[in-house]
Design a protein around this motif. Structure first.
Motif, mmCIF file in Angstrom:
data_model
loop_
_atom_site.group_PDB
_atom_site.id
_atom_site.type_symbol
_atom_site.label_atom_id
_atom_site.label_comp_id
_atom_site.label_asym_id
_atom_site.label_seq_id
_atom_site.Cartn_x
_atom_site.Cartn_y
_atom_site.Cartn_z
ATOM 1 N N ASP A 132 0.812 -1.207 0.000
ATOM 2 C CA ASP A 132 0.000 0.000 0.000
ATOM 3 C C ASP A 132 0.853 1.268 0.000
ATOM 4 O O ASP A 132 0.398 2.317 -0.439
ATOM 5 C CB ASP A 132 -0.914 -0.006 1.228
ATOM 6 N N ASP A 133 2.089 1.181 0.467
ATOM 7 C CA ASP A 133 2.953 2.360 0.578
ATOM 8 C C ASP A 133 3.501 2.758 -0.784
ATOM 9 O O ASP A 133 3.716 1.915 -1.660
ATOM 10 C CB ASP A 133 4.114 2.064 1.521
ATOM 11 N N ILE A 134 3.778 4.052 -0.940
ATOM 12 C CA ILE A 134 4.374 4.597 -2.162
ATOM 13 C C ILE A 134 5.636 5.351 -1.760
ATOM 14 O O ILE A 134 5.604 6.203 -0.859
ATOM 15 C CB ILE A 134 3.398 5.536 -2.889
ATOM 16 N N VAL A 135 6.748 5.040 -2.411
ATOM 17 C CA VAL A 135 8.049 5.613 -2.075
ATOM 18 C C VAL A 135 8.509 6.497 -3.231
ATOM 19 O O VAL A 135 8.594 6.041 -4.370
ATOM 20 C CB VAL A 135 9.078 4.498 -1.806
ATOM 21 N N ILE A 136 8.828 7.766 -2.939
ATOM 22 C CA ILE A 136 9.152 8.755 -3.969
ATOM 23 C C ILE A 136 10.576 9.263 -3.793
ATOM 24 O O ILE A 136 10.992 9.592 -2.684
ATOM 25 C CB ILE A 136 8.158 9.928 -3.921
ATOM 26 N N ASN A 137 11.309 9.322 -4.907
ATOM 27 C CA ASN A 137 12.668 9.852 -4.899
ATOM 28 C C ASN A 137 12.997 10.329 -6.314
ATOM 29 O O ASN A 137 12.294 10.020 -7.259
ATOM 30 C CB ASN A 137 13.651 8.788 -4.419
ATOM 31 N N ALA A 138 14.086 11.092 -6.437
ATOM 32 C CA ALA A 138 14.412 11.606 -7.766
ATOM 33 C C ALA A 138 15.895 11.823 -8.011
ATOM 34 O O ALA A 138 16.336 11.706 -9.149
ATOM 35 C CB ALA A 138 13.676 12.928 -8.017
ATOM 36 N N ALA A 139 16.680 12.191 -7.019
ATOM 37 C CA ALA A 139 18.040 12.626 -7.327
ATOM 38 C C ALA A 139 18.976 12.281 -6.184
ATOM 39 O O ALA A 139 18.561 11.963 -5.075
ATOM 40 C CB ALA A 139 18.065 14.131 -7.589
ATOM 41 N N GLY A 140 20.277 12.369 -6.486
ATOM 42 C CA GLY A 140 21.289 12.064 -5.493
ATOM 43 C C GLY A 140 21.721 10.614 -5.569
ATOM 44 O O GLY A 140 21.587 9.941 -6.594
ATOM 45 N N SER A 141 22.238 10.100 -4.463
ATOM 46 C CA SER A 141 22.677 8.705 -4.417
ATOM 47 C C SER A 141 21.532 7.745 -4.132
ATOM 48 O O SER A 141 21.657 6.544 -4.376
ATOM 49 C CB SER A 141 23.767 8.531 -3.358
ATOM 50 N N LEU A 142 20.420 8.255 -3.638
ATOM 51 C CA LEU A 142 19.287 7.381 -3.311
ATOM 52 C C LEU A 142 18.723 6.626 -4.513
ATOM 53 O O LEU A 142 18.395 5.441 -4.392
ATOM 54 C CB LEU A 142 18.179 8.187 -2.627
ATOM 55 N N PRO A 143 18.580 7.234 -5.709
ATOM 56 C CA PRO A 143 18.039 6.459 -6.831
ATOM 57 C C PRO A 143 18.846 5.206 -7.136
ATOM 58 O O PRO A 143 18.286 4.155 -7.464
ATOM 59 C CB PRO A 143 18.067 7.453 -7.996
ATOM 60 N N GLY A 144 20.178 5.305 -7.034
ATOM 61 C CA GLY A 144 21.001 4.134 -7.295
ATOM 62 C C GLY A 144 20.780 3.055 -6.255
ATOM 63 O O GLY A 144 20.639 1.864 -6.586
ATOM 64 N N ASP A 145 20.757 3.441 -4.975
ATOM 65 C CA ASP A 145 20.521 2.460 -3.916
ATOM 66 C C ASP A 145 19.136 1.840 -4.049
ATOM 67 O O ASP A 145 18.964 0.629 -3.878
ATOM 68 C CB ASP A 145 20.660 3.130 -2.549
ATOM 69 N N LEU A 146 18.144 2.663 -4.358
ATOM 70 C CA LEU A 146 16.778 2.151 -4.490
ATOM 71 C C LEU A 146 16.651 1.191 -5.670
ATOM 72 O O LEU A 146 16.026 0.131 -5.561
ATOM 73 C CB LEU A 146 15.805 3.315 -4.645
ATOM 74 N N HIS A 147 17.238 1.548 -6.798
ATOM 75 C CA HIS A 147 17.119 0.709 -7.989
ATOM 76 C C HIS A 147 17.748 -0.664 -7.754
ATOM 77 O O HIS A 147 17.226 -1.689 -8.194
ATOM 78 C CB HIS A 147 17.779 1.408 -9.175
#
Length: 626
Positions: free
Chosen positions: A412-427
């Protein structure tokens, strides 16, 4: 009875927008569901007055930053599968030019948003007026022309009657899955307030059918031939899978054929992470499983992807000499990339037709399924290692923050990100549990997107937990829409990770010989570099001052409690945590594929010389797929 209605241009436009709908698969949606706005002299007496008169028909949302309003509208459109959108109105001058970044983001990501910037006087009673750009060689140019290259449709309404064809064209583009993006109607401030006798038919309800074009039969036959001869096929799922609501069709196709499915940033979640065919993200920020499959694949089936450089590892990923591409895309422009066989069609329709045409003629060899299944299992162990915190009373790393959140959320949760080092870790690491849980904007990778986009998503998906994950650099770019979240009581959850600088660019800078120059948030040292003590910036206090309820977390244990509390909150809530660097504890796995960032060809510093040697080695693997 009169066949006309006398209204101002602004009033007519708002009344028109309130009666536009989309329809797909028998379901109808309001096309423009609300209007964001910041008022100034260029729109307050026109669009502003019209919105006041039409408050029951066209909801108004008060924003704080024009760029952020577009980001919020984009978040809403993406969560709405591009079937519903928001409009954004601004004054002239800086209010209008602040739209450009958001418009570029919307168009690059193929997401609909309607932009209504004010413009200078069409009648030119005074020239120049306040905030007007004077162009000596062209009297009909204004700063709004900066929106032309980032808009899928642009028009300036210099006469009232010109609104009729322009408004219809604007709706056509917004609702067209192959053309959609930012649509701009520039509105001179005098024309906005001018009255006109409008034909009543202009205000009749219109339903714009969102088409699902099917593939050409000859192209479908060619695709089947390619599939039946491939030994190591690989599917790359892009954002078009989500836009088309093709997740079930993709799942059925993968299960019938056994073909593994990798995903771009926009396509992640096309299959849930625990589906046997899902092998995770692909490309520079992808998993080892997906990238190894890509290197040996003899047929790569792109579904709704535009083949960005992160996906292809800057044209170094697909190394099989015999590799061919089959592209399923609703736009011919994208379908012809990589010199691929083209199925120009809706993703869901194409997958259904392809499955029907193949029948039972093609399933990959059992050994291939075993190979990628075993590789996937090994990758999951690496994810577990990155997520695990041996001592819960220590400061978490960034991957450990994701691990704590991963253990808490549901589909049910939605996680939002766009820039920085987080997109790489998330992917690499995030375990997407539902089709719309993973919301990473990586077409434009725009800092400052996350918080306003979370508001838009929260408006499109009320009642669902919506998380905006932001680093300190991104937070400082654009925190102001926190005020809007508080005002509208959209209970977003903002996770602020403090790592004292641009961590992603710092790492990139180091890898290309830049020695992290200018990437840390620190005091200036005696040698002129920013290598002194960290800046005494309290982002938690700043967020609280904007009205956000903030919970501070110092350790992994604190973080677990804070995130759980934030998830249950019914008001906008933030969790602030200072992260540990990966230099001292386990971090995310390194990049599994290259990314082309050119390195200085001549340099005196050893770091740059060494980086150039590595660059020359990597670039030698680049190839053109012809």
């Amino acid at each position: 009875m009169s066949s006309t209605r006398r209204l101002t241009v602004a009033q007519a436009l708002v009344a028109f927008l309130a009666r536009q709908y989309t329809e797909r698969d028998g379901h109808r949606h309001r096309l423009v569901n609300a209007t964001w706005g910041i008022f100034g002299h260029g729109n307050v007496a026109g669009i502003g007055q019209a919105l006041l008169e039409s408050a029951t028909d066209m909801p108004y949302i008060q924003g704080r930053n024009e760029q952020a309003m577009v980001h919020a509208a984009v978040g809403y459109a993406r969560q709405s599968r591009r079937l519903s959108a928001h409009a954004v109105t601004t004054s002239i001058g800086p209010g209008a030019t602040n739209l450009v970044t958001g418009a570029a983001l919307a168009t690059i990501n193929r997401l609909p948003v309607l932009l209504l910037p004010g413009d200078v006087f069409a009648t030119r009673p005074a020239d120049p007026v306040l905030q007007q750009l004077e162009v000596p060689y062209a009297g009909d140019v204004s700063v709004n022309d900066a929106l032309r290259p980032v808009s899928r449709y642009f028009d300036r309404i210099a006469r009232p009657e010109a609104l009729i064809p322009a408004a219809l064209q604007a709706m056509r583009v917004l609702a067209d899955p192959a053309e959609t993006g930012a649509v701009t109607l520039a509105l001179p401030q005098d024309v906005q307030a001018e009255a006109y006798d409008w034909p009543k038919e202009f205000f009749a309800e219109r339903v714009w059918h969102v088409r699902r074009p099917r593939p050409d039969q000859d192209a479908l036959d060619a695709a089947c031939r390619a599939l039946t001869t491939a030994r190591r096929p690989l599917i790359v799922a892009g954002g078009g899978v989500h836009h088309s609501e093709a997740e079930d069709a993709l799942r059925a196709f993968a299960e019938a054929t056994g073909i593994p499915v990798a995903s771009t940033q926009a396509g992640k979640g096309s299959l849930p992470y625990d589906h046997p065919c899902d092998v995770g993200g692909i490309g520079h920020t992808g998993t080892a499983t997906a990238d190894e499959l890509a290197r040996t694949a003899d047929l790569v089936i792109g579904v709704g992807t535009r083949w960005s450089d992160f996906t292809t590892a800057s044209a170094t990923l697909f190394q099989n000499p015999a590799v061919r591409f089959l592209n399923i895309n609703i736009t011919g422009f994208d379908a012809h990339k990589m010199a691929g066989l083209s199925l120009v069609a809706d993703a869901r329709a194409a997958l259904d037709d392809l499955a029907g045409a193949l029948g039972t003629r093609r399933r990959v060899e059992p050994a291939y399924e075993t190979e990628y299944g075993d590789d996937k299992e090994r990758w999951e162990y690496r994810v577990d290692a990155a997520y695990e915190a041996e001592d819960p009373d220590t400061r978490p790393t960034q991957p450990q923050v994701l691990g704590v959140l991963d253990a808490l959320v549901t589909g049910d949760d939605i996680v939002i990100n766009a820039a920085g080092s987080l997109p790489g870790d998330l992917h690499k690491l995030w375990r997407a549990r539902s089709a719309d849980q993973y919301h990473v904007e990586y077409g434009y990778s725009c800092m400052g997107y996350e918080i306003p986009a979370a508001i838009g998503v929260g408006m499109a998906a009320p009642g669902r937990p919506v998380w905006a994950l932001v680093g300190d650099g991104t937070y400082l770019m654009n925190p102001t829409e926190i005020v809007t979240a508080v005002q509208e009581n959209v209970p977003i959850k903002v996770v602020i990770l403090q790592n004292h600088g641009y961590a992603s660019i710092g790492g990139l800078s180091e890898s290309v010989g830049g020695e992290r120059f200018g990437t840390a948030y620190r005091h200036r040292a005696g040698d002129g570099t920013y290598t002194g003590a960290p800046l005494p910036v309290d982002l938690a206090a700043n967020a609280a001052a904007l009205g956000l309820r903030v919970i501070r977390a110092k350790t992994v244990r604190d973080l677990r409690e804070a995130l759980a509390e934030a998830r249950e909150a019914t008001v906008p809530t933030g969790v602030y945590v200072e992260t540990e660097t990966a230099d001292t504890v386990s971090g995310a796995p390194p990049a599994q594929a290259w990314w082309d960032v050119p390195v200085a060809e001549t340099a005196t510093r050893p770091s740059a010389v060494k980086a150039r040697e590595e660059y020359d080695r990597q670039v030698a693997a680049r190839r053109r797929h012809l």
